[in-house]
Design an enzyme around this catalytic site. Structure first.
Site, PDB file in Angstrom:
ATOM      1  N   SER A 192       0.858  -1.190   0.000  1.00 32.22           N
ATOM      2  CA  SER A 192       0.000   0.000   0.000  1.00 32.22           C
ATOM      3  C   SER A 192       0.886   1.230   0.000  1.00 32.22           C
ATOM      4  O   SER A 192       2.053   1.169   0.420  1.00 32.22           O
ATOM      5  CB  SER A 192      -0.862   0.000   1.271  1.00 32.22           C
ATOM      6  N   TYR A 205      -1.804  -1.116  10.831  1.00 28.32           N
ATOM      7  CA  TYR A 205      -1.865  -1.540   9.411  1.00 28.32           C
ATOM      8  C   TYR A 205      -0.637  -1.074   8.625  1.00 28.32           C
ATOM      9  O   TYR A 205      -0.047  -1.864   7.865  1.00 28.32           O
ATOM     10  CB  TYR A 205      -3.143  -0.973   8.807  1.00 28.32           C
TER      11      TYR A 205
HETATM   12  P1  NAD Z   1     -11.624  -5.843   0.243  1.00 27.89           P
HETATM   13  O1  NAD Z   1     -12.313  -5.705   1.539  1.00 27.89           O
HETATM   14  O2  NAD Z   1     -12.457  -5.961  -0.958  1.00 27.89           O
HETATM   15  O3  NAD Z   1     -10.619  -7.058   0.267  1.00 27.89           O
HETATM   16  C1  NAD Z   1      -9.971  -7.495   1.425  1.00 27.89           C
HETATM   17  C2  NAD Z   1     -10.255  -8.972   1.552  1.00 27.89           C
HETATM   18  O4  NAD Z   1      -9.436  -9.502   2.587  1.00 27.89           O
HETATM   19  C3  NAD Z   1     -11.678  -9.299   1.941  1.00 27.89           C
HETATM   20  O5  NAD Z   1     -12.509  -9.475   0.809  1.00 27.89           O
HETATM   21  C4  NAD Z   1     -11.522 -10.594   2.716  1.00 27.89           C
HETATM   22  O6  NAD Z   1     -11.894 -11.697   1.906  1.00 27.89           O
HETATM   23  C5  NAD Z   1     -10.042 -10.687   2.977  1.00 27.89           C
HETATM   24  N1  NAD Z   1      -9.779 -10.943   4.409  1.00 27.89           N
HETATM   25  C6  NAD Z   1      -9.717 -10.063   5.420  1.00 27.89           C
HETATM   26  N2  NAD Z   1      -9.475 -10.723   6.569  1.00 27.89           N
HETATM   27  C7  NAD Z   1      -9.380 -12.036   6.255  1.00 27.89           C
HETATM   28  C8  NAD Z   1      -9.144 -13.220   7.005  1.00 27.89           C
HETATM   29  N3  NAD Z   1      -8.940 -13.190   8.331  1.00 27.89           N
HETATM   30  N4  NAD Z   1      -9.136 -14.408   6.347  1.00 27.89           N
HETATM   31  C9  NAD Z   1      -9.356 -14.462   5.008  1.00 27.89           C
HETATM   32  N5  NAD Z   1      -9.574 -13.373   4.249  1.00 27.89           N
HETATM   33  C10 NAD Z   1      -9.579 -12.185   4.878  1.00 27.89           C
HETATM   34  O7  NAD Z   1     -10.651  -4.586   0.128  1.00 27.89           O
HETATM   35  P2  NAD Z   1      -9.441  -4.220  -0.847  1.00 27.89           P
HETATM   36  O8  NAD Z   1      -9.214  -2.773  -0.636  1.00 27.89           O
HETATM   37  O9  NAD Z   1      -9.641  -4.751  -2.189  1.00 27.89           O
HETATM   38  O10 NAD Z   1      -8.210  -4.965  -0.166  1.00 27.89           O
HETATM   39  C11 NAD Z   1      -7.346  -5.809  -0.867  1.00 27.89           C
HETATM   40  C12 NAD Z   1      -5.908  -5.503  -0.485  1.00 27.89           C
HETATM   41  O11 NAD Z   1      -5.555  -4.219  -0.979  1.00 27.89           O
HETATM   42  C13 NAD Z   1      -5.614  -5.493   1.003  1.00 27.89           C
HETATM   43  O12 NAD Z   1      -4.388  -6.159   1.248  1.00 27.89           O
HETATM   44  C14 NAD Z   1      -5.463  -4.029   1.309  1.00 27.89           C
HETATM   45  O13 NAD Z   1      -4.616  -3.812   2.409  1.00 27.89           O
HETATM   46  C15 NAD Z   1      -4.855  -3.540   0.020  1.00 27.89           C
HETATM   47  N6  NAD Z   1      -4.960  -2.116  -0.202  1.00 27.89           N
HETATM   48  C16 NAD Z   1      -6.183  -1.529  -0.338  1.00 27.89           C
HETATM   49  C17 NAD Z   1      -6.241  -0.155  -0.540  1.00 27.89           C
HETATM   50  C18 NAD Z   1      -7.539   0.543  -0.682  1.00 27.89           C
HETATM   51  O14 NAD Z   1      -7.560   1.782  -0.628  1.00 27.89           O
HETATM   52  N7  NAD Z   1      -8.651  -0.127  -0.869  1.00 27.89           N
HETATM   53  C19 NAD Z   1      -5.072   0.605  -0.623  1.00 27.89           C
HETATM   54  C20 NAD Z   1      -3.851  -0.040  -0.490  1.00 27.89           C
HETATM   55  C21 NAD Z   1      -3.805  -1.399  -0.289  1.00 27.89           C
END
Ligand code: NAD
Ligand code: MG
Length: 300
Positions: A192, A205
């Site tokens: 991220s 985080y």
């Molecule tokens: P999202 O909520 O759609 O996806 C996160 C997923 O993590 C969930 O769908 C869930 O299935 C999974 N998860 C969480 N805890 C879990 C557990 N204990 N066991 C199994 N699965 C679990 O959100 P997203 O933003 O698409 O996140 C995906 C990745 O992108 C993450 O690693 C997040 O840190 C990263 N990210 C997101 C952003 C943002 O702004 N959305 C920015 C930077 C990084």
């Protein structure tokens, strides 16, 4: 209304997708894509495959929603059979992704379970390998993010669980997967902008994302001689249920993404081409790298 995109025609990226302001829309953890307004764009109507991952076999954690869903759809359209992992309470989102993968004529496997459980992580890899008949791509996208304003209010339980889901599970998954992956295999981690530009309210985080960067670089150098590449995607703010279910304080959702030079959040579909490139043989000389997609915030 779902956002729909045309991701191939020359156009102004600042107005390509929804811009702030957004509605307040708090959800419980884990958030569901099905409840987002406006709907996030995962490439459902726009991503066109070009045979870049023909007959590959991929596991995508967090494949039910957000960035993982976009990667899963793109992988399938590029010719890959895909297993997705998600939490059992996310079944409604997962079903939609399974249907989208199958609509491409690819095999899809739903493997729900909690990544904070070591035994489950190891079984997940073995099950994915068995169902898919191999494992060429591991896209580790799942993550936990819960904003807390003050250090005094973060519980030890939250701090440790964030590390367990974001970092320790990645170690278990990679340790179990590497012996099963062929030369040419690709591991893609998800860090991220928080890894290098941490927000004060993400004291647990943000360091997990810095750890993922270092883990990616170290592992890449360790397994390069085996022909396995390990790279990282580092998104900026992306319109996903992670953010509307407490990843951001709810008061920040209306202006989400406005801090970027492009003044809008990214959509999950805008991350998908990076996962495809890093998974494909086109990036054969790329390992230990971090590819950002941040709307102009710098990962450095
Ligand atoms: P999202 O909520 O759609 O996806 C996160 C997923 O993590 C969930 O769908 C869930 O299935 C999974 N998860 C969480 N805890 C879990 C557990 N204990 N066991 C199994 N699965 C679990 O959100 P997203 O933003 O698409 O996140 C995906 C990745 O992108 C993450 O690693 C997040 O840190 C990263 N990210 C997101 C952003 C943002 O702004 N959305 C920015 C930077 C990084
Ligand atoms: Mg989800």
């Amino acid at each position: 209304m779902a956002t729909t995109s045309d991701i191939y025609t020359l156009q102004d990226p600042t107005t390509q997708y929804p811009q702030p302001k957004f509605k307040h829309q708090p959800q419980n953890v884990p958030g569901l894509d099905g409840k987002m307004t406006p709907k996030a764009d995962h490439g459902e109507t726009s991503y066109i495959g070009h045979g870049r991952l023909r007959d590959r076999k991929a596991l995508v954690t967090g494949g039910d929603s957000g960035i993982g869903r976009a990667a899963a759809i793109a992988f399938a359209r590029e010719g890959t059979d895909v297993a997705i992992n998600y939490l059992p309470s996310e079944e409604s989102d997962a079903k939609e992704v399974i249907a989208l993968i199958e609509a491409e004529g690819r095999k899809a496997f739903a493997l729900p379970g909690d990544l904070s459980d070591e035994r489950f992580c190891r079984k997940l890899i073995r099950d994915a390998h068995r169902h898919l008949g191999g494992l060429d791509i591991l896209a580790a996208v799942a993550g936990k993010q819960h904003a807390v304003d003050k250090i005094a209010d973060i519980t030890t339980e939250q701090f440790e669980q964030t590390y367990r889901v974001n970092v320790t599970a990645l170690f278990w998954l990679c340790q179990e997967a590497l012996p099963l992956m062929p030369p040419g295999g690709s591991i893609i981690t998800t860090a991220s902008i928080q890894a290098t530009h941490p927000s004060p309210s993400l004291l647990d985080y943000a360091p997990t994302k810095a750890a993922i960067l270092a883990f990616t670089r170290a592992l890449a150098r360790q397994v390069a001689e085996d022909g396995i590449r390990v790279n990282c995607v580092a998104p900026g703010p992306v319109w996903t249920p992670l953010q509307t279910s407490g990843g951001q304080p709810d008061k920040k959702i209306p202006e989400f993404g406005s801090e970027t030079p492009m003044k809008r959040p990214g959509q999950p579909v805008e991350m998908a081409p990076l996962y495809v490139l890093l998974a494909s043989q086109e990036s054969s000389y790329v390992t230990g790298e971090v590819y950002g997609a941040t709307g102009g915030l710098e990962i450095s």
